[in-house]
Design a protein around this motif. Structure first.
Motif, short mmCIF file in Angstrom:
data_model
loop_
_atom_site.label_atom_id
_atom_site.label_comp_id
_atom_site.label_asym_id
_atom_site.label_seq_id
_atom_site.Cartn_x
_atom_site.Cartn_y
_atom_site.Cartn_z
N ALA A 47 -33.53 -16.77 26.86
CA ALA A 47 -32.84 -15.48 26.98
C ALA A 47 -31.48 -15.53 26.29
CB ALA A 47 -32.67 -15.12 28.46
N ALA A 48 -30.78 -16.67 26.40
CA ALA A 48 -29.44 -16.78 25.82
C ALA A 48 -29.47 -16.74 24.30
CB ALA A 48 -28.78 -18.06 26.31
N ARG A 49 -30.53 -17.26 23.70
CA ARG A 49 -30.57 -17.28 22.24
C ARG A 49 -31.37 -16.13 21.64
NH1 ARG A 49 -33.86 -21.89 23.58
NH2 ARG A 49 -36.08 -21.45 23.20
N ARG A 50 -31.86 -15.25 22.48
CA ARG A 50 -32.65 -14.12 21.98
C ARG A 50 -31.81 -13.21 21.09
NH1 ARG A 50 -33.78 -8.69 23.54
NH2 ARG A 50 -32.22 -8.82 25.21
N ALA A 51 -32.33 -12.89 19.93
CA ALA A 51 -31.66 -11.94 19.04
C ALA A 51 -31.75 -10.54 19.63
CB ALA A 51 -32.32 -11.97 17.66
N ARG A 52 -30.60 -9.88 19.76
CA ARG A 52 -30.56 -8.57 20.41
C ARG A 52 -30.39 -7.45 19.38
NH1 ARG A 52 -26.87 -8.50 25.67
NH2 ARG A 52 -27.87 -6.46 25.74
N ARG A 53 -30.62 -6.23 19.83
CA ARG A 53 -30.49 -5.05 19.00
C ARG A 53 -30.01 -3.90 19.89
NH1 ARG A 53 -35.67 -1.44 18.29
NH2 ARG A 53 -34.14 0.00 19.18
N PRO A 54 -29.55 -2.80 19.31
CA PRO A 54 -29.18 -1.65 20.13
C PRO A 54 -30.40 -1.04 20.82
CG PRO A 54 -28.31 -1.44 17.90
CD PRO A 54 -29.28 -2.58 17.88
N LEU A 55 -30.16 -0.39 21.94
CA LEU A 55 -31.25 0.31 22.62
C LEU A 55 -31.89 1.34 21.69
CD1 LEU A 55 -32.80 0.91 25.32
CD2 LEU A 55 -31.07 2.67 25.74
N ILE A 56 -31.05 2.14 21.07
CA ILE A 56 -31.51 3.18 20.15
C ILE A 56 -30.95 2.88 18.77
CG2 ILE A 56 -31.36 5.63 19.55
CD1 ILE A 56 -33.19 5.26 21.83
N GLU A 57 -31.82 2.87 17.77
CA GLU A 57 -31.37 2.63 16.41
C GLU A 57 -31.20 3.97 15.67
OE1 GLU A 57 -34.13 -0.47 15.01
OE2 GLU A 57 -32.51 -1.90 15.47
N ASP A 58 -31.02 3.92 14.38
CA ASP A 58 -30.61 5.10 13.62
C ASP A 58 -31.60 6.26 13.71
OD1 ASP A 58 -28.36 3.75 12.88
OD2 ASP A 58 -29.10 3.16 10.90
N ASP A 59 -32.89 5.96 13.89
CA ASP A 59 -33.87 7.05 13.95
C ASP A 59 -33.82 7.81 15.27
OD1 ASP A 59 -35.00 5.23 15.68
OD2 ASP A 59 -36.90 5.06 14.60
N GLY A 60 -33.09 7.28 16.26
CA GLY A 60 -32.94 7.98 17.54
C GLY A 60 -34.18 8.00 18.39
N ILE A 155 -30.45 -8.36 35.15
CA ILE A 155 -30.55 -7.74 33.83
C ILE A 155 -29.31 -8.07 33.01
CG2 ILE A 155 -30.63 -5.51 32.64
CD1 ILE A 155 -32.36 -4.53 35.03
N GLN A 156 -28.14 -8.04 33.64
CA GLN A 156 -26.90 -8.39 32.95
C GLN A 156 -26.88 -9.87 32.59
OE1 GLN A 156 -23.17 -8.33 35.25
NE2 GLN A 156 -22.28 -7.14 33.57
N ARG A 157 -27.26 -10.73 33.53
CA ARG A 157 -27.20 -12.19 33.31
C ARG A 157 -28.11 -12.63 32.18
NH1 ARG A 157 -30.84 -15.49 35.52
NH2 ARG A 157 -31.39 -13.89 37.06
N LEU A 158 -29.28 -12.02 32.09
CA LEU A 158 -30.26 -12.43 31.09
C LEU A 158 -30.05 -11.74 29.75
CD1 LEU A 158 -33.33 -12.40 33.48
CD2 LEU A 158 -32.44 -14.42 32.31
N GLY A 159 -29.08 -10.84 29.68
CA GLY A 159 -28.83 -10.14 28.43
C GLY A 159 -29.91 -9.13 28.09
#
Length: 317
Positions: A47-60, A155-159
């Motif tokens: 979980a700590a090394r997981r690559a993250r992204r925004p919830l919503i990207e440019d396409d909405g 949810i916060q702890r695991l990112g």
């Protein structure tokens, strides 16, 4: 263990041979068990090394695959009573769905998300934790839907990126009040952490046979949206997860009930997969509807072609 998908034996849920399901990768279950036995901290490390992204990207838009049904004892798909019971098969289907272009992420309980983390399947994906699974399918206490899954702090702890909760309201069942109050407090806790929470509201009733059924009439869905939108001390991080009404023509007026962003609940498509897609297509044009959260109808399509079902749903967006 990233990418550790290996062909295994066993059956797809409901007794169908896994090989009969198109392109579903096998999962190295012995390796998952070995890690869980000897190296349980591997989950937190992944979980700590997981690559993250925004919830919503440019396409909405948002396309999420759901797999939180088993923790509520809901294992059936159509006439296959235990279709989701084979965990290796379910994980293979999820890995395939997550690999398809346009799929943004997954909604699941901790056991499934932990496996997917160990499999390296969640990099660059939205991860939503399922929060209340205490209302077991068919139980007398089904509407006293306790929060037995992810907590806001988990949810916060695991990112992870968001949480989801189920809010079924039966005006004749006092258990609904417990769920309402607990839901409001969880919405507060998620907002305090600036974490989105997806609320899935229904007006529900028990039939003469004692079984709980969700009312999908326009009036009931409108009331459920109004109730859910007003819970908690802030709606800033609240999303809605709503069904398409019995008459899809009612959806435009129903969705005028709230300005909260919403995703459509997929549910089971049954035999009329094309008709279901058309219902989704129409509702996805509405201004507050931002995407789809679909589970069994994509993971267990009638023809067994998971990739095609997922790609068709993505195409609706």
């Amino acid at each position: 263990m990233t990418g550790a998908h290996h062909e295994t034996g066993g059956t797809a849920g409901g007794g169908t041979p896994a090989a009969a399901v198109a392109d579903v990768p096998g999962v190295d279950v012995p390796e998952l068990v070995r890690l869980r036995t000897h190296h349980p901290e591997a989950v937190a490390e992944a979980a700590a090394r997981r690559a993250r992204r925004p919830l919503i990207e440019d396409d909405g838009r948002l396309m999420i695959v759901a797999a939180d049904h088993p923790a509520r004892g809901a294992l059936g798909v159509g006439d296959r009573r235990l279709a989701m019971a084979n965990r290796a098969d379910l994980l293979g289907r999820l890995c395939l769905a997550l690999s398809r272009p346009g799929v943004d992420g997954v909604l699941a309980t901790a056991d499934i998300l932990d496996d997917l983390l160990l499999l390296g399947a969640l990099d660059g994906k939205v991860v939503m934790g399922s929060m209340n699974r205490g209302g077991l399918q068919g139980a007398r206490f089904e509407l006293d839907d306790r929060f037995t899954g992810h907590r806001p702090e988990d949810i916060q702890r695991l990112g992870f990126d968001a949480g989801k909760l189920l809010l079924r309201i039966d005006y004749d069942d006092p258990g609904s009040l417990n769920t309402l109050e607990a839901t409001a407090r969880v919405i507060d806790e998620m907002a305090a952490r600036r974490l989105p929470v997806f609320v899935e509201p229904f007006i529900s009733r028990r039939g003469p046979d004692g079984r709980l059924r969700n009312d999908l009439s326009a009036d009931a869905v409108t009331r459920s949206i109004a109730i859910a939108s007003g819970l908690g001390g802030s709606s800033a991080y609240t999303w809605l997860k709503v069904p398409v009404t019995d008459d899809p023509a009612d959806m435009a007026e129903v969705m005028e009930t709230s300005t909260l962003p919403a995703v459509l609940l997929g549910g089971e498509a049954g035999d009329d997969q094309d008709g279901t897609y058309e219902k989704w297509r129409g509702a996805l044009r509405l201004p507050t509807v931002r995407g789809l959260v679909v589970g069994r109808s994509l993971l267990y399509p009638a023809d067994g072609d998971v990739a095609a079902a997922v790609d068709t749903a993505v195409g609706l967006l």
